[in-house]
Design a protein around this motif. Structure first.
Motif, PDB file in Angstrom:
ATOM      1  N   GLY A 274      -1.704  11.389  -2.988  1.00  0.00           N
ATOM      2  CA  GLY A 274      -3.077  10.945  -2.885  1.00  0.00           C
ATOM      3  C   GLY A 274      -3.312   9.564  -3.464  1.00  0.00           C
ATOM      4  O   GLY A 274      -2.469   8.994  -4.169  1.00  0.00           O
ATOM      5  N   ILE A 275      -4.491   9.030  -3.173  1.00  0.00           N
ATOM      6  CA  ILE A 275      -4.861   7.694  -3.634  1.00  0.00           C
ATOM      7  C   ILE A 275      -6.232   7.773  -4.310  1.00  0.00           C
ATOM      8  O   ILE A 275      -7.040   8.670  -4.010  1.00  0.00           O
ATOM      9  N   VAL A 276      -6.491   6.856  -5.230  1.00  0.00           N
ATOM     10  CA  VAL A 276      -7.791   6.747  -5.898  1.00  0.00           C
ATOM     11  C   VAL A 276      -8.421   5.429  -5.463  1.00  0.00           C
ATOM     12  O   VAL A 276      -7.851   4.365  -5.707  1.00  0.00           O
ATOM     13  N   TYR A 277      -9.568   5.509  -4.795  1.00  0.00           N
ATOM     14  CA  TYR A 277     -10.247   4.331  -4.271  1.00  0.00           C
ATOM     15  C   TYR A 277     -11.502   4.100  -5.111  1.00  0.00           C
ATOM     16  O   TYR A 277     -12.402   4.946  -5.151  1.00  0.00           O
TER      17      TYR A 277
ATOM     18  N   LEU B 148       0.809  -1.219   0.000  1.00  0.00           N
ATOM     19  CA  LEU B 148       0.000   0.000   0.000  1.00  0.00           C
ATOM     20  C   LEU B 148       0.842   1.269   0.000  1.00  0.00           C
ATOM     21  O   LEU B 148       0.388   2.319  -0.486  1.00  0.00           O
ATOM     22  N   GLU B 149       2.063   1.193   0.538  1.00  0.00           N
ATOM     23  CA  GLU B 149       2.887   2.395   0.682  1.00  0.00           C
ATOM     24  C   GLU B 149       3.113   3.112  -0.635  1.00  0.00           C
ATOM     25  O   GLU B 149       3.224   4.341  -0.669  1.00  0.00           O
ATOM     26  N   THR B 150       3.183   2.363  -1.742  1.00  0.00           N
ATOM     27  CA  THR B 150       3.437   2.992  -3.042  1.00  0.00           C
ATOM     28  C   THR B 150       2.302   2.769  -4.034  1.00  0.00           C
ATOM     29  O   THR B 150       2.464   2.999  -5.232  1.00  0.00           O
ATOM     30  N   ALA B 151       1.143   2.318  -3.554  1.00  0.00           N
ATOM     31  CA  ALA B 151      -0.001   2.089  -4.442  1.00  0.00           C
ATOM     32  C   ALA B 151      -0.669   3.411  -4.798  1.00  0.00           C
ATOM     33  O   ALA B 151      -0.727   4.347  -3.996  1.00  0.00           O
TER      34      ALA B 151
END
Length: 404
Positions: free
Chosen positions: A200-203, A165-168
């Motif tokens: 940021g992340i895209v869920y 998850l750290e680089t997802a």
């Protein structure tokens, strides 16, 4: 739940199977079956017409929603521009460098991952060894990915997952809305971690009934899959009506599964684009039921087109009834399509590659989409679930695939 034995090895005749199951189901009213579904946490639903569905509280809410939504989770992180998508051979793929963790099974959710992989993303499908999946579907929907096995209730596997998850960049969630959240990986929790790392992340979520987070959407957390969405939204009744029956019939092929996968791909790309331009983390939602409402909103084919379809396709297809299995419905429809439209299966529309995971050559359709200046297609063959080690490093590429 309905009083039948879990194993019935002597019951092998197809029609006797139907008679046995249907006879047991008919011992209960619709209300009793709905209560049993809730008690046993089973996936099931009453088969409703479009009008009946719209009259339910949940259906009324779903009709007010668009086919998909994109909303910010946090807006503190800076934009994450897409990298120059050069692959070293003069071939451009727009999502190269994007890392996607796919938490999905069966068809709809994995189709999103399959499509993002075709645009160059590194898609790692994570499934639990304790949950079932359908090997037949994996041959198709695992194209272009790596697949690994992690049980997120095991401390060691959780630690490995946290490292991934750290680089997802993108999370694909194909479970009921509460499942992944109960494990501690809710969209809000991951957005908070993304804010701490400054990226940021895209869920992206895909489920059966839709309406997650919308007040009054009482069925949002119910389990289900394609045929259940088809039955509850009215699609099955429309299929039966087309066939000249006064009863519902499960549609041939997983249309809403793949349709929802297409919507999920669009909404994932929208989230990735907004992160690249505006920054922040984004929650993107769609569902099988929302896709079905979009499909139904297009209306039926004109009467003359329906008449031609009924005349041209095999009579054996129109002998199907509500009680026939998905396999039987799909098998008959496929035979008819192969006879009428052999060009759909022509060699120039297909590609092939050796799959070490499946121990043979796999043949699958080329991507239907073309974009000027970009290459779209997979750079690795499909493989079964759990085939690879859980890492972002050392992924193999078959560079011949994009040129085939």
């Amino acid at each position: 739940m309905i009083g039948l034995p879990p194993f019935f090895p002597t019951l092998t005749d197809y029609h006797q199977c139907i008679k046995t199951i249907e006879g047991a189901v008919k011992q209960f009213s619709v209300a009793e079956l709905e209560l049993l579904n809730q008690t046993f946490q089973q996936a099931g639903t009453a088969v409703l017409t479009q009008e009946q569905y719209k009259e339910t509280d949940h259906g009324h809410i779903l009709h007010s929603l668009p086919p998909f939504t994109v909303r910010p989770l946090e807006q503190s992180t800076p934009p994450v521009p897409l990298v120059e998508p050069e692959d070293g051979m003069g071939r451009l793929q727009c999502l190269r460098g994007i890392r996607v963790i796919e938490l999905c099974r069966v068809i709809a959710g994995p189709t999103i991952g399959r499509s993002l992989a075709a645009h160059g993303a590194s898609v790692l499908k994570v499934t639990s060894p304790q949950l079932p999946d359908v090997p037949f579907f994996q041959v198709d929907v695992n194209a272009g990915k790596h697949t690994t096995s992690l049980h997120l209730k095991d401390p060691a596997d959780r630690a490995t997952f946290d490292t991934l998850l750290e680089t997802a960049d993108v999370i694909l969630d194909g479970y009921r809305p509460s499942v992944i959240s109960r494990l501690g990986y809710s969209p809000e929790a991951l957005a908070a971690k993304a804010a701490l790392r400054g990226r940021g992340i895209v869920y992206v979520t895909e489920d059966c009934f839709g309406g997650s987070g919308v007040p009054g959407a009482a069925w949002a957390d119910r389990a289900g899959w394609q045929q259940i969405a088809d039955c509850v939204t009215g699609v099955a009744w429309e299929q039966g009506k087309f066939m000249g029956l006064d009863e519902p019939v499960v549609p041939p092929f997983p249309m809403s599964d793949y349709g929802t996968g297409s919507l999920g791909t669009i909404v994932a790309l929208a989230g990735i684009y907004r992160r690249a331009i505006q920054g922040g983390s984004w929650i993107c939602r769609t569902s099988l039921s929302q896709y079905n409402l979009f499909l139904l909103s297009l209306g039926p084919y004109p009467a003359e087109v329906q008449d031609e379809l009924r005349r041209s396709h095999n009579a054996e297809f129109f002998a199907l009834r509500h009680s026939d299995s998905v396999d039987e419905v799909g098998k008959r429809a496929l035979r008819s399509i192969r006879k009428l439209h052999p060009k759909l299966f022509a060699d120039n529309l297909m590609q092939s590659a050796h799959s070490a995971g499946f121990r043979g050559v796999v043949r699958w359709p080329k991507e239907a989409l073309e974009i000027q200046g970009l290459r779209i297609g997979h750079v690795r063959a499909t493989r079964p679930n759990g085939y690879d080690t859980p890492t972002w490093e050392g992924w193999e590429e078959d560079r011949m695939l994009l040129g085939s």
